[in-house]
Each structure stands twice: as C-alpha cells, then as structure tokens.
Design an enzyme around this catalytic site. Structure first.
Site, PDB file in Angstrom:
ATOM      1  N   THR A  54       0.843  -1.154  -0.003  1.00 18.06           N
ATOM      2  CA  THR A  54      -0.058   0.110   0.046  1.00 18.06           C
ATOM      3  C   THR A  54       0.822   1.201   0.113  1.00 18.06           C
ATOM      4  O   THR A  54       1.021   2.129   1.053  1.00 18.06           O
ATOM      5  CB  THR A  54      -0.914   0.029   1.087  1.00 18.06           C
ATOM      6  OG1 THR A  54      -0.229  -0.042   2.541  1.00 18.06           O
ATOM      7  CG2 THR A  54      -1.964  -0.977   1.025  1.00 18.06           C
ATOM      8  N   PHE A  67       2.077  -6.440  13.099  1.00 11.39           N
ATOM      9  CA  PHE A  67       2.769  -5.604  14.004  1.00 11.39           C
ATOM     10  C   PHE A  67       4.343  -6.204  14.171  1.00 11.39           C
ATOM     11  O   PHE A  67       4.800  -6.934  15.169  1.00 11.39           O
ATOM     12  CB  PHE A  67       2.070  -5.533  15.428  1.00 11.39           C
ATOM     13  CG  PHE A  67       1.031  -5.072  15.405  1.00 11.39           C
ATOM     14  CD1 PHE A  67       0.841  -3.541  15.435  1.00 11.39           C
ATOM     15  CD2 PHE A  67      -0.322  -5.838  15.371  1.00 11.39           C
ATOM     16  CE1 PHE A  67      -0.514  -2.925  15.577  1.00 11.39           C
ATOM     17  CE2 PHE A  67      -1.616  -5.293  15.434  1.00 11.39           C
ATOM     18  CZ  PHE A  67      -1.650  -3.990  15.390  1.00 11.39           C
ATOM     19  N   LYS A  86      -3.454  -0.081  13.904  1.00 13.49           N
ATOM     20  CA  LYS A  86      -2.300  -0.146  13.363  1.00 13.49           C
ATOM     21  C   LYS A  86      -1.650   1.167  13.293  1.00 13.49           C
ATOM     22  O   LYS A  86      -0.333   1.309  13.617  1.00 13.49           O
ATOM     23  CB  LYS A  86      -2.255  -0.907  11.967  1.00 13.49           C
ATOM     24  CG  LYS A  86      -1.115  -0.817  10.994  1.00 13.49           C
ATOM     25  CD  LYS A  86       0.195  -1.852  11.813  1.00 13.49           C
ATOM     26  CE  LYS A  86       1.150  -1.632  10.638  1.00 13.49           C
ATOM     27  NZ  LYS A  86       2.269  -2.480  11.247  1.00 13.49           N
ATOM     28  N   ASN A  98       1.829   2.888  15.198  1.00 14.87           N
ATOM     29  CA  ASN A  98       3.123   3.096  14.631  1.00 14.87           C
ATOM     30  C   ASN A  98       3.249   4.627  14.745  1.00 14.87           C
ATOM     31  O   ASN A  98       4.556   5.203  15.068  1.00 14.87           O
ATOM     32  CB  ASN A  98       3.143   2.975  13.158  1.00 14.87           C
ATOM     33  CG  ASN A  98       3.484   1.588  12.867  1.00 14.87           C
ATOM     34  OD1 ASN A  98       4.143   0.797  13.841  1.00 14.87           O
ATOM     35  ND2 ASN A  98       3.383   1.120  11.540  1.00 14.87           N
ATOM     36  N   GLY A 154      18.923   9.605  17.576  1.00 11.30           N
ATOM     37  CA  GLY A 154      19.599   9.171  16.707  1.00 11.30           C
ATOM     38  C   GLY A 154      19.340  10.106  15.680  1.00 11.30           C
ATOM     39  O   GLY A 154      19.311  11.195  15.710  1.00 11.30           O
ATOM     40  N   CYS A 212       7.428   1.405   7.316  1.00  9.38           N
ATOM     41  CA  CYS A 212       6.095   1.453   7.981  1.00  9.38           C
ATOM     42  C   CYS A 212       5.740   2.909   8.521  1.00  9.38           C
ATOM     43  O   CYS A 212       5.171   3.487   8.438  1.00  9.38           O
ATOM     44  CB  CYS A 212       5.916   0.587   9.350  1.00  9.38           C
ATOM     45  SG  CYS A 212       6.031  -1.192   8.852  1.00  9.38           S
ATOM     46  N   LYS A 263       5.598   6.030   6.400  1.00  9.33           N
ATOM     47  CA  LYS A 263       4.365   5.942   5.310  1.00  9.33           C
ATOM     48  C   LYS A 263       3.006   5.747   6.336  1.00  9.33           C
ATOM     49  O   LYS A 263       2.082   6.470   5.722  1.00  9.33           O
ATOM     50  CB  LYS A 263       4.255   4.379   4.615  1.00  9.33           C
ATOM     51  CG  LYS A 263       3.074   4.019   3.918  1.00  9.33           C
ATOM     52  CD  LYS A 263       3.310   2.681   2.964  1.00  9.33           C
ATOM     53  CE  LYS A 263       3.495   1.650   3.803  1.00  9.33           C
ATOM     54  NZ  LYS A 263       1.963   1.163   4.469  1.00  9.33           N
TER      55      LYS A 263
END
Length: 450
Positions: free
Chosen positions: A86, A155, A210, A214, A259, A266, A269
């Site tokens: 996707t 996940f 989901k 994220n 960092g 993931c 997006k």
C-alpha cells in the site's frame, strides 16, 4: 486449516511461513513469476533472520507452497490473506489499488464461503471497500456466495519478525461476525499457548489500531531526538536523561534512543497516511505533522555536524574529503533501505563534494539500487577507512559496537568519529584519542539560563 496469502513480500512471506510452521496448509501467491520461481528454489527475496530456514523446512514437509495462480489458491483455501503493498501516494494517502485488485480477483475466483483478511496496512474504511469490490464481482457473475472481511493488521519488527509472529505481543482481529472470530481464534491458537493475547474488536477500530501504534512509536522516537538536540545546546547528556525518564514506569525505555531519525517501510508511510486520513475528516493532526517535519530535519543533523567540523567555504564545502560509512539499512538485522536516514546523509555528503565509501552487513546490494557507482562499497568494515577523513556511523549493527579502535585510528587520516547512534561512551573515546561527535552528548552549553 487451508490458507492462502496473496503477496509474497515482507509481510506475506513471513505470515505464510509462520502459519505453515504451526501446521496449516499454506499457499503463497504473487504476480511476480521470477520471485515465485526463486522461492520454489529456496531463494528468499528479503533478508530476515531465521526466515530462510523456516521456508525451506515447511516447503520440504509440504505445508508451504508458492504459485502465481491466485484462482487456484483461493478455491483451495478457507482464509485468504491480502498482504500486498500500500505505497504512499503523492499526497501521503495509502494507495489501495493492489488491495482492491486482489479483492476483485478473489470475487471472481471464489466458489464457497471465504474469510478475506486485510493483512496489509490500510486506512480506516478499507474493509468496506474490499467488501464492495468482492460483491461487485459476485454480482457480475450473478451468484450469491457468503464471505466475510476481517482486519488483521501486522505488528512485525524487521529483524525480529519471526519471533514477533510466533510470540506476539497481541493479535488484533477486527470483525463483527462471531463465527468468523472463532475461526480466526482457531487459526491463531498455536501462537496463544502461554497466554491469550488475541483482541477481537470492530473492524474500523482494528484498522485504526495499526496506524495509531506506529504513529505513537514514531512520536516517541522524534521526541527523544528533539530532546537530544536540546541537550547538545544545554550541555546535558541525552543518555543520562533517557535513564532518568525511562525509569518512570509510565514511560519506560523502549523507543527512546536518540539518533538520525526513523525510516523503513512503516513509520514514514503510516504517519503520512494517518495525517491524510485526518485531513479527509477535516481534522488538523498538528502533532503528527510536527513529527514528520522534525524527523526530516533530524536526518540532516549528522551531515550538519560533518559540515561544521570539516567543511570549508564555497559551493562544494566538502570537496576532497572522503568519508567511511558504517551502516546503510534503516535499522540493524534487515537490508531494507526505504526512507533510510543513510539516503539523506549520503546524498548530502555527495552534494557537498565528498566521496563516500560504505559498509553494511546486509544492505549493500540494496544500496547499489539507490547510489549505483556514485559511492564505493567494501565487504570489510575496516578496509574502507584507509585514507578517510572520518568515520560516520549511521546504523547500529552489532558488528560496529566493539571494533578495534587502534586499527581505526591507524587507518583514518583524522581520528574523528561522527556517531549517529551513540554506540560508544564519549569519555572512553576521548581517552582513546578520538574526536567523538555523537547525538545529544558531550555538547557545550550555548544557552545561559536566566
């Protein structure tokens, strides 16, 4: 149980293999004939620890098969997973053309009751679109066949996907059908032997879960990066700050390592897609827009440090400088370079006139697709340092954590290390004779408190 997984990329191949490992008969489907032919020969298209051995074992024992024939796979299966890509569109929205294409193909092929499972990461409301696409094909055929659509988001962490699937923190099942929920519980029962971590909820909540997960993790990473940048300006040590806040049980230590920004398949997006979803609902998701902006800026932090320390005036301020790069993938234990910080950092170094010599344990073939011969590659992590002006660490592979510092100092023109992952202790590096420039550590206070 008989299962087919449409899409043999990262999610589909891991899911299909793990379902086969738990005793199910699985057919993995892909339109890419070369990929399928390779999988039949034991050639795994991605790097994921433990995956190749599991694929070979289950193929040999007959539980895992690969095909380009979607119709056959659908007809032979009760549960059909959609695990195709996707990709983000130009506006950040998730492109559902592949998901809906598979849904239509299932509608054309099915002859009996099917459970169609959205495993791909899809926006809220996609299950309704999948259901409509299947119904459209059934209507064209003039048949009435019962089916159900389920949201079952993945996940999986790249580099630990097998463990994540076999020993999940949770399995989310979105369905409004009690019978379908029981079948999905049975399918996942092998992974619930120690404790039941399966959550059944309505479809739209499962789809949202989901993206929310994220987005939360991306926000934690970005927050810590912003704190690191402030620590440098205030003369504080971000790693000490991490200990201080992580010890709070309400916060914890996970995803609080500073960092050079997040990347991968993931987080970038999904954050964009959730922002787009919010915009479509006339909701201004200010926080996530700031996360996106801050993350893109963070990818420039390391190259900015290099420019300040080694740059000169002029159009190409790093002309004649050579840098040894450790790490190209967006994280360790994967060859994935999608939205990797290394892409931004290396391109900026090249634009400023520098030459780059890179090493990565797994991602160098992938890097060649992005950089070609614009940079040099070395299979030995030390060889590329000979004659380099500095070492630049971008990815925290274990192979880089305890190197031979005497050898590094001997090979580099200048004993300078720009560390985008804070692998070493500043005090030890100073004692070893290095100029060490990490993220959010050993900075000098440039702001005086009133």
């Amino acid at each position: 149980m008989k299962v087919c997984v449409v899409g043999s990329g990262y999610v589909g191949l891991v899911a299909g293999t793990c379902f086969a490992e738990s005793g199910n008969d699985v057919i993995c489907v892909d339109v890419d004939k070369d990929k399928i032919d390779g999988l039949k020969r034991g050639i795994i298209p991605i790097y994921e620890p433990g995956l190749k051995e599991m694929v070979l074992r289950n193929c040999e024992e007959g539980r895992l098969n690969f095909t380009t024939d979607l119709d056959l796979a659908v007809k032979e299966s009760l549960v059909c997973f959609i695990a195709v890509g996707t990709p983000p569109g130009a506006d950040g929205s998730a492109d559902l053309q592949y998901v809906l294409s598979v849904a239509r193909s299932i509608g054309r092929a099915m002859e009996s009751f099917k459970i169609i499972v959205d495993k791909s990461t899809v926006p809220v409301g996609t299950a309704d679109k999948v259901r409509a696409a299947v119904n459209e094909e059934l209507n064209k055929r003039g048949v009435h066949i019962e089916f159900d659509v389920v949201s079952n988001p993945e996940f999986l962490k790249e580099g630990a996907a097998i463990d994540d699937f076999m020993k999940p923190d949770r399995v989310v099942i979105g369905t409004d059908n009690v019978r379908t929920a029981e079948i999905m519980k049975e399918l996942y029962s092998a992974f619930m032997r120690k404790s039941n971590r399966l959550l059944v909820m309505d479809i739209r909540s499962a789809e949202m879960t989901k993206y929310a997960a994220n987005a939360m993790l991306a926000t934690r990473i970005t927050f810590m990066n912003q704190i690191a940048n402030l620590c440098e300006r205030m003369g504080a040590d971000v790693m000490a700050v991490r200990e201080g806040i992580g010890s709070d049980s309400r916060i914890g230590y996970d995803f609080l390592f500073p960092g050079v920004g997040y990347g991968g398949s993931c987080f970038p997006k999904d954050v964009k897609a959730l922002v787009k979803t919010a915009d479509e609902c006339s909701y201004d998701f200010v926080l996530l827009k700031a996360v996106e902006l801050a993350n893109e800026r963070q990818k420039a932090v390391l190259s900015d440090k290099i420019l300040r320390r080694l740059g000169t005036s002029g159009e190409k301020p790093l002309a004649g400088k050579r840098f040894a790069i450790w790490g190209l993938s967006f994280k360790p234990r994967t060859d994935d370079m999608r939205d990797a910080p290394s892409l931004t950092i290396i391109n900026r170094l090249l634009e400023m006139g520098a030459s780059v010599h890179a090493h990565d344990p797994e991602a160098m073939n992938e890097a060649k697709k992005h950089f070609g011969d614009r940079i040099s590659y070395s299979v030995n992590k030390y060889d590329l340092m000979r004659g380099a002006d500095a070492l630049v660490i971008i990815t925290e592979w274990n192979e880089y954590r305890n190197p031979d510092f005497d050898r590094i100092k001997e090979l580099l023109i200048n004993p300078i290390i720009f560390d985008g992952r804070n692998l070493y202790h500043p005090g030890r590096m100073k004692d070893a004779g290095f100029e060490y420039l990490p993220i959010g550590r050993n900075g000098e206070a440039v702001c005086e408190m009133a």
